[in-house]
Design a protein around this motif. Sequence first.
Motif, PDB file in Angstrom:
ATOM      1  N   CYS A   1      -0.003  -0.288   7.962  1.00 33.89           N
ATOM      2  CA  CYS A   1      -0.206  -0.570   6.270  1.00 33.89           C
ATOM      3  C   CYS A   1       0.654  -2.095   6.354  1.00 33.89           C
ATOM      4  O   CYS A   1       1.352  -1.964   6.507  1.00 33.89           O
ATOM      5  CB  CYS A   1      -0.392   0.913   5.870  1.00 33.89           C
ATOM      6  SG  CYS A   1       1.295   1.236   5.830  1.00 33.89           S
TER       7      CYS A   1
ATOM      8  N   PRO B   1      -3.753   6.905   6.370  1.00 31.71           N
ATOM      9  CA  PRO B   1      -5.231   5.971   6.488  1.00 31.71           C
ATOM     10  C   PRO B   1      -6.022   6.704   5.395  1.00 31.71           C
ATOM     11  O   PRO B   1      -6.734   6.245   4.512  1.00 31.71           O
ATOM     12  CB  PRO B   1      -5.535   5.858   7.790  1.00 31.71           C
ATOM     13  CG  PRO B   1      -4.240   5.759   8.366  1.00 31.71           C
ATOM     14  CD  PRO B   1      -3.463   6.158   7.975  1.00 31.71           C
TER      15      PRO B   1
ATOM     16  N   GLN C   1       1.038  -1.730  -0.481  1.00 33.44           N
ATOM     17  CA  GLN C   1      -0.233   0.360  -0.024  1.00 33.44           C
ATOM     18  C   GLN C   1       0.857   1.333  -0.218  1.00 33.44           C
ATOM     19  O   GLN C   1       0.329   2.165  -0.344  1.00 33.44           O
ATOM     20  CB  GLN C   1      -1.153   0.061   1.267  1.00 33.44           C
ATOM     21  CG  GLN C   1      -2.420  -0.833   1.187  1.00 33.44           C
ATOM     22  CD  GLN C   1      -2.631  -1.050   2.244  1.00 33.44           C
ATOM     23  OE1 GLN C   1      -2.122  -1.054   3.196  1.00 33.44           O
ATOM     24  NE2 GLN C   1      -4.408  -1.148   2.528  1.00 33.44           N
TER      25      GLN C   1
END
Lengths: 478, 478
Positions: free
Chosen positions: A321, A383, A293
């Motif tokens: 992540c 996020p 990610q």
Amino acid sequence: MAEQKKMVEAITSMDVDFAKWYTDVVRKADLADYSSVKGCTIIRPYGCAIWENIRDILDGMFKETGHENVMMPLLIPESLLQKEKDHVEGFAPEVAWVTQGGQEKLTERLCVRPTSEVLFCEHYSHIINSYRDLPMLYNQWCSVVRWEKTTRPFLRTTEFWWQEGHTMHETAEEAMAETEQMLNIYARMCEEYLAIPVLKGRKTEKEQFAGAQATYTIEAMMHDGKALQSGTSHYFGDGFARAFDITFQGQDNKPAYPHQTSWGMSTRIIGAIIMTHGDDNGLALPPAVAPIQVVIVPIAQHKEGVLDKAEELRKRLSAICRVKCDASDNSPGWKFAQYEMKGVPLRLEIGPKDIENNQCVLVRRDNREKTIVPLDQLEEKIPELLKAVHDGLYQRALENRENRTYTATSMEEMIQLANEKSGFIKAMWCGDLECEMKLKEQAGVTSRCMPFEQEHLSDVCVCCGKPAKSMVVWGKAY
Amino acid sequence: MAEQKKMVEAITSMDVDFAKWYTDVVRKADLADYSSVKGCTIIRPYGCAIWENIRDILDGMFKETGHENVMMPLLIPESLLQKEKDHVEGFAPEVAWVTQGGQEKLTERLCVRPTSEVLFCEHYSHIINSYRDLPMLYNQWCSVVRWEKTTRPFLRTTEFWWQEGHTMHETAEEAMAETEQMLNIYARMCEEYLAIPVLKGRKTEKEQFAGAQATYTIEAMMHDGKALQSGTSHYFGDGFARAFDITFQGQDNKPAYPHQTSWGMSTRIIGAIIMTHGDDNGLALPPAVAPIQVVIVPIAQHKEGVLDKAEELRKRLSAICRVKCDASDNSPGWKFAQYEMKGVPLRLEIGPKDIENNQCVLVRRDNREKTIVPLDQLEEKIPELLKAVHDGLYQRALENRENRTYTATSMEEMIQLANEKSGFIKAMWCGDLECEMKLKEQAGVTSRCMPFEQEHLSDVCVCCGKPAKSMVVWGKAY
């Protein structure tokens, strides 16, 4: 940068040749490779990791709604496949047949499963006895084989991986509700996790699954305007149950046939991800299923403290992540191009100056927007930005679909749109197969679905002028 | 209780007929069912959930040690299978052949993979170029087909599910270290998660995998004293690499062949769980892989508050374990027998009196020990008791193995032990195939392994009296 440019030049531009662009991305992003079996591909680690993420999300949704996994045999005796007439007619022409086992020639051919309705039905005939046994909510993760003439990685391959749900219910209503529930799960998977907007609707009889009474579909539009069927859900009624003599004792003590559904989503959805979100720099992955990610690219990594700081960040961020730090010898420019090609949603750049200022640079894959972020805010910002990438991808795909959706009220319009544009064409239809065939012959389009959200475009069929029964979305499909 | 007795009577006692007991447990605990394809079984939801737990644990250990998953084709062209001589000799007699695809008769037969060495090797020949590409640490989760004459659920089936690791390394030393690492992972899986003690060792040349230079194994002893090979790890040297022309540019700029390993654990391990831990009441599952770790049985559930309390506990405990509450109409006695049959590690009983006293009863599956536990201590007690069940199962299995391990120093002793006892027989061996064959013919035992932990039992081979090279563990195997 020179290296970046060079790498990007290695993929064909989408606008020049979309099909070639697709194959280039599949190969250069290390998603799949060809095998020596015609039409069969190898899903490489990066592609496999995407599929595992999709599997885990879907499997979670299936289990939440009470479904259980089973593992069914790979081989189906010919006589078993033949038990349901429509089904065998649909599949027999495209199956692989095993005729020899070890040293012995088999007395009955076995087919490598193209789908598993008949295997489930035979098993259900052994284990369903009473209404108390229902509903039976089974799913299986496996691969299936269909002998295809022309193949393309993920989109159409002789062997592909998928899940197949096969359920049995006490009543037709409950089975129909299941069909709808599963279609909604597929739509949620596409929209909320893969950032792919989909049209939900019913297939025409011609496009229905072999043996089904109704087939529901989610249709996605690829970047080039073509459609991709991205998940289907079928209502079977009690046809298979009758063919396989599956009965249960009802609440009224009388024997009855259960009502059946099946539903599937396959590795083809990876093709949808590539063609919905990709661009001339390569793949763009929706954060929910991206194997990486966030990629950390150290800048001037030979300078003291840079690699240590990058590694420290990697460890810290691995709590929130899927993160990778690329400390290889390659230049930052090479790395930028490499991870853009691989579609990593966020790039984190950190160099000596950033460290001095206790900050780093975050770059979004979808729009290349750069944000300077204080290091102590990363847990909050990452996020947020991953969500922003998801939304950005979704919006772009939705706009593409809206820009490429047309309306036809006459056959001339239909033919002209089909020739000049690439996209969805909405038009009214009388419901006759003859008109559907004419549209295919004259305009080269197939019916994608009759959307649940119907619009009234005119009173009459676009083809024959007789009263229209429904609005159909037509298009060219993968 | 009457119901419990009746249910238990439905399984054959282990001591009366172990084979029948095994099949009864497989069927009555809903682990597997037969399909209409000879030798192929259906893994039912309860069996499948055990396999998914095993998969997730193993997959985690593989990923921690740097391995990546791929998905390889199901079909192998005959010419590809034939590329490595020893390998094809080992497998060709037991494969299923596809000779027809769709409407066309194939010009070359395709076999349904019995294992995937050749598929990986062909792929590796495309993607390995430089020492920088090594090691290549791949794994795949799939099913394979081997045409077996006699089959038994989990233990030997025509199709079975497994994982197969296939790795390539720069040096022989590194490949050998990988072989050892993976064998240790399998041993950890068995001992720390499945509560199955295993012997680690090397296979004799006769028992080696087709095409391997060395095969390492973990051997478990079942309750009846027979051995079950529970995981294997193979060192291939560069034989396949030469056959498939896989070369890489070494650090010295010269071309070199990489060194290869493969390793696998299969659904057969579920057979090992059944036969190691089961008893006359049915299955006993190691807590780490049990689909249900704690089953809540409400007592006098018609009384006010009982079901509510049971459901409240289920919700609360679902944060710390896999828990199910059985609020069905069946009697508590039926439920006790049912979840013992299914091997659920802990039973939680709660009735009106318990509620009054703010407590419940926890019953261990392994030894039926009951503990009265205050409700507010459950979060502490349940993990403790789950660990105790694991340890209890492990200890019992270890004692069984120790009690059934014998030593033979002469052929007479060997034959007598093999005839009169069932278990492992340790004996010295000269290393000659001839003696190994004689032991099989005269005593009916096969070499299980040459344990890494060697003992010096005598100076000479148990069979020929010539100087001994190693201690071998002999036995009868599944």
